[in-house]
Design an enzyme around this catalytic site. Structure first.
Site, short mmCIF file in Angstrom:
data_model
loop_
_atom_site.label_atom_id
_atom_site.label_comp_id
_atom_site.label_asym_id
_atom_site.label_seq_id
_atom_site.Cartn_x
_atom_site.Cartn_y
_atom_site.Cartn_z
N ARG A 1 81.56 30.76 -6.75
CA ARG A 1 81.44 32.22 -6.76
C ARG A 1 82.80 32.91 -6.81
NH1 ARG A 1 80.76 32.28 -0.94
NH2 ARG A 1 78.52 32.08 -0.90
N ASN B 1 74.61 32.43 8.28
CA ASN B 1 73.99 31.11 8.11
C ASN B 1 72.61 31.14 8.76
OD1 ASN B 1 77.22 30.31 9.17
ND2 ASN B 1 76.61 30.16 7.02
N ASN C 1 78.11 36.20 1.74
CA ASN C 1 78.68 36.10 3.09
C ASN C 1 78.49 34.68 3.59
OD1 ASN C 1 79.30 36.25 5.81
ND2 ASN C 1 78.55 38.35 5.99
N ASP C 2 79.54 33.88 3.45
CA ASP C 2 79.48 32.46 3.83
C ASP C 2 79.12 32.27 5.29
OD1 ASP C 2 80.07 31.18 1.49
OD2 ASP C 2 82.23 31.14 1.83
N CYS C 3 79.24 33.31 6.06
CA CYS C 3 79.08 33.18 7.51
C CYS C 3 77.74 33.66 8.01
CB CYS C 3 80.20 33.94 8.21
SG CYS C 3 81.81 33.25 7.78
#
Ligand code: GLC
Ligand code: GLC
Length: 820
Positions: free
Chosen positions: A364, A490, A486-488
């Site tokens: 990305r 989760n 937003n990788d965070c």
């Protein structure tokens, strides 16, 4: 407070005191050989891969932070006094200091004890080496006898090993000194054909290659024994820490200037001819010697600098603006564009915050970076798209990262970040709008880098979109997978083990976590792609993607709207995230930006309502925060986002990447003044005056600025390698200034506040140079003249032939005179 100033004419940032809040860095190199260099000459160099082909050593997380570099020492051989002309590492007082970071080069100048030293560091185009050209001038009334030392610390093995594997590395270090050139030959005796070299124009008064011999026992780089004594020892390193140190003695008459050149570089020999004589085990230096000799000549260095300048002028010349706002102009014309090219070259690999041993190329990230450089290097962007698409999985999904050396997906990080594929669509769209080259869609591209699986690029794009459509949750919204942008966030992770990676740990099965963000992104991507399918005459496919987008809009309207803003997601259990019903994390920035960008809510007032909520709840003077209220404690069902202390990173930090989405959304919603206001809040140049608060470089964007929940509100971190660069550039150039490539021509649709002065833009587009003047007035652009001929609407049609210059005048709804 400031630590320097912009020299816009020279495209340089001039740092006027060495003790900047953090090392303020620049990048050397734009092809195969790269380096980072700080304002005190700290940093390191590498060939292509900052981990596997690291040339010189850097000590991360040290005190001071910035240790390891291209260090010079000057010694007055009459008094024994010595200092570093770049301030570090000796750190003593200088009578004058100036660092000029320019486009691909850095010059550090200083004065002490009547000796002026000016060193320019540059990587010549087409070479795998860097040059340090030092000019010493004696400003004293009497002659001066000086020694100049140039030093580096080798690290030419796996840089990760360098920090961990001492039991091997302290035994294998080898060097060769031949004709005054120091070669780093560790492991060359066995399976490698590459080596490092460090040379000096001299006249040489000696060298050292053993760090211990040069520094002396229990000493650091701040006071090397050899410098203190004024004599190198001629040491040859066996194991331990090989270095390169050259000593030059210079006698300067009053007013005299002398030039000394150092060359540091990377060399490779053909495997079958690596030793001379054959079989001797002795490095064959015959191929590299002429190159070294060439660059030890100061006039050649000057030519290299001129060529580099020309290259940058040419590249940046593809888009130049004069809006009358200095912060906007200098970021767009120089620094933001430059940062975009740095992200093209380095991705997320090497900076003060990225160690060079960590991340590969993000799927990305790389697709978004492309939005910022496609107009400067379209051919290289084309190759980048094909490389990225070649790592895509046959499912349409993506490896989250790939390795630049092998161009293979990184199985250590895995896949299942469900937003990844959609970014490929936006990258292809940007490329096509820039170049119009529809033929790229027919290029055969493999899946998962597997020969035999080639399909046209268009098939990759379709599968990327189908991937979302085939993975919808109970609300008809896209399933989030491991995470979205937003990788965070989760939502399927449920990690309760200390230290476990949120990014890669086994996710819990059976949940229904959905992302409103991916829904918005999908609408944006699907509509963009449908327009391309229409151009290709693929009407059935176009209709299919248009209708998928329409369905997605309906799902967002039904389940993604919270009453006053767009929700963020649904969690594993189907509960809303980013809703007034939550106790914390009630409103998130990402869906407000991306949904409006995709056109959702523009007609029914929801867009305006959402953006008003952003202004009320998320906007701060330092930028717009990611969500509010920040999470005060760890939440198993949300993951890493709640692991950060409130106000930092994804937990209520100003994550600058997201701000331009809101700028564009404001522009689309008709609030040009609001868009510009947000733009200037995070514009680095506009923040220059608060450098003591911001702390990172005032000439490039940082990933994050601490939010109001943090004790350090306003402090930036993670400068340079961030998607913030590309998106702010897109917001500034395509929406504020409003020169936007379209499939059929160049769109001119500025979103600047009413009454804005006349704006001039030069844009190279598909081989034609457009000189655009936007006349003052109010409202949108309604009318154009192209070479004096009126054109309806706001797209300049493509001229018959390229290579021409086209003059465009744009008139807004009401001319300036009509402004009351
Ligand atoms: C980092 C990542 C990027 C991600 C962002 C938000 O910048 O590189 O991929 O979108 O963080 O988590
Ligand atoms: C961490 C960071 C995030 C980044 C990710 C990449 O989660 O907070 O910004 O995207 O690491 O690995």
């Amino acid at each position: 407070m400031r630590y320097g100033y912009f020299d816009d004419d020279r495209r340089e940032y001039v740092i006027t005191r060495p003790d900047t809040p953090l090392p303020w860095i620049n990048y050397l190199g734009s092809e195969d050989y790269f380096g980072i260099i700080s304002n005190t000459a700290g940093g390191y160099s590498f060939y292509r891969d900052a981990r596997l082909r690291r040339l010189t050593r850097y000590r991360y997380n040290n005190a001071p932070l910035d240790l390891g570099g291209r260090y010079l020492y000057l010694r007055d051989d009459e008094t024994g006094e010595f200092w570093s002309p770049s301030w570090q590492p000796t750190g003593g007082a200088l009578d004058a200091y100036e660092c000029r970071h320019g486009m691909g080069y850095t010059t550090i100048a200083s004065l002490r004890a009547g000796i002026r030293a000016e060193t320019t560091y540059v990587v010549p185009l087409g070479e795998t080496l860097e040059v340090w050209r030092t000019r010493l001038t004696n400003e004293r009334a009497e002659a001066a006898s000086l020694s100049l030392f140039g030093t580096i610390e080798w690290c030419l093995w796996d840089a990760n090993d360098d920090a961990t594997n001492f039991q091997r590395n302290w035994s294998i270090g080898e060097v060769l000194v031949e004709d005054g050139v120091i070669y780093h030959t560790t492991e060359y005796r066995e399976r490698r054909d590459h080596f490092g070299f460090f040379a000096c124009s001299g006249p040489s008064a000696g060298f050292d290659t053993s760090r211990d011999a040069f520094l002396g026992a229990y000493r650091g780089w701040d006071r090397p024994l050899a410098v203190e004594r004024g004599a190198t020892t001629g040491s040859v390193a066996h194991g331990w820490q090989p270095i390169g140190a050259h000593q030059v003695r210079v006698r300067l008459q009053p007013g005299e200037t002398r030039e000394v050149v150092f060359v540091l570089g990377y060399g490779e020999n053909p495997r079958e001819a690596k030793f001379h004589p054959p079989g001797s085990g002795h490095l064959d230096t015959r191929r590299v010697r002429p190159v070294i000799r060439r660059y030890l000549d100061g006039t050649v260095v000057e030519e290299a600098l001129v060529a580099l300048r020309r290259r940058w002028d040419e590249q940046l010349g593809s888009l130049q603006v004069a809006t009358g706002n200095e912060h906007l102009d200098r970021m767009v014309n120089t620094w933001n564009a430059y940062q975009n090219m740095v992200t093209f070259n380095l991705s997320r690999s090497a900076s003060l915050f990225e160690s060079g041993v960590g991340r590969g190329m993000g799927f990305r990230d790389s697709n978004q970076d492309l939005l910022g450089f496609v107009h400067m290097v379209p051919e290289r962007a084309r190759q980048r798209i094909l490389d990225i698409a070649g790592t895509q999985l046959a499912t349409g999904g993506a490896w989250h990262q790939y390795q630049p050396l092998t161009k293979r997906g990184n199985d250590a990080v895995g896949s299942g970040f469900n937003d990844d594929p959609a970014w490929l669509v936006l990258a292809v769209d940007a490329y096509l709008r820039e170049t119009g080259e529809l033929a790229i869609l027919d290029e055969p591209v493999p899946y998962d880098t597997t020969p035999g699986t080639e399909q046209p690029l268009s098939d990759h794009v379709r599968r990327a979109l189908d991937y979302t459509v085939e993975r919808l949750g109970p609300h008809g919204l896209p399933l989030i997978g491991r995470a979205d942008w937003n990788d965070c966030l989760n939502l399927n992770c449920f990690s309760d083990t200390p230290g476990e990676s949120f990014q890669t740990t086994q996710n819990r099965e059976g949940g229904v976590a959905e992302s409103v963000f991916i829904a918005g992104l999908f609408v944006l991507a699907a509509n963009a792609w449908a327009a391309i399918e229409e151009r290709r005459g693929e009407t059935a496919a176009a209709a299919r993607y248009r209708s998928a987008a329409t369905d997605m809009v309906a799902a967002v309207e039904r389940h993604g709207w919270d009453g006053a803003w767009f929700r963020r997601a649904y969690d594993f259990f189907g509960e809303p995230v980013g809703s007034a019903a939550n106790d914390e994390g009630q409103i998130f920035i990402e869906p407000q930006g991306i949904c409006v960008l995709a056109g959702i809510g523009l007609e029914d007032g929801r867009a305006r309502r959402a953006l008003d909520s952003v202004r009320e709840r998320l906007a701060t003077p330092h930028g717009i925060v990611l969500q509010q209220p920040a999470y005060s404690g760890y939440r198993l069902n949300l993951g890493e986002i709640s692991s950060y202390p409130p106000g930092y990173k994804e937990n209520g930090g100003i994550f600058c990447h997201t701000n331009p989405w809101v700028m564009i959304a404001e522009a689309l919603a008709g609030n040009a003044a609001g868009a510009l206001d947000y733009y200037l809040r995070i514009n680095p140049s506009a923040r220059e005056g608060i450098s003591d608060v911001h702390r990172c470089e005032p000439y490039v964007y940082a990933q994050m600025i601490a939010g109001p929940d943090a004790p350090t509100h306003g402090e930036a971190k993670n400068s340079w390698l961030t998607g913030t660069a590309a998106w702010n550039y897109v917001a500034a150039t395509q929406w504020l200034v409003g020169v936007r490539p379209e499939l059929d021509g160049l769109g001119i649709d500025p979103h600047l506040p009413d009454g804005w002065r006349e704006v001039h833009v030069t844009r190279r587009f598909r081989g034609t140079e457009y000189r655009i003047a936007v006349h003052p007035g109010t409202g949108r652009v309604k009318r154009l003249t192209v070479d004096g001929v009126p054109v309806e609407g706001n797209v300049v049609p493509l001229p018959g032939e390229s290579g021409t210059v086209v003059e465009v005048e744009a008139f807004r709804e009401a001319p300036a005179e009509a402004v009351p």
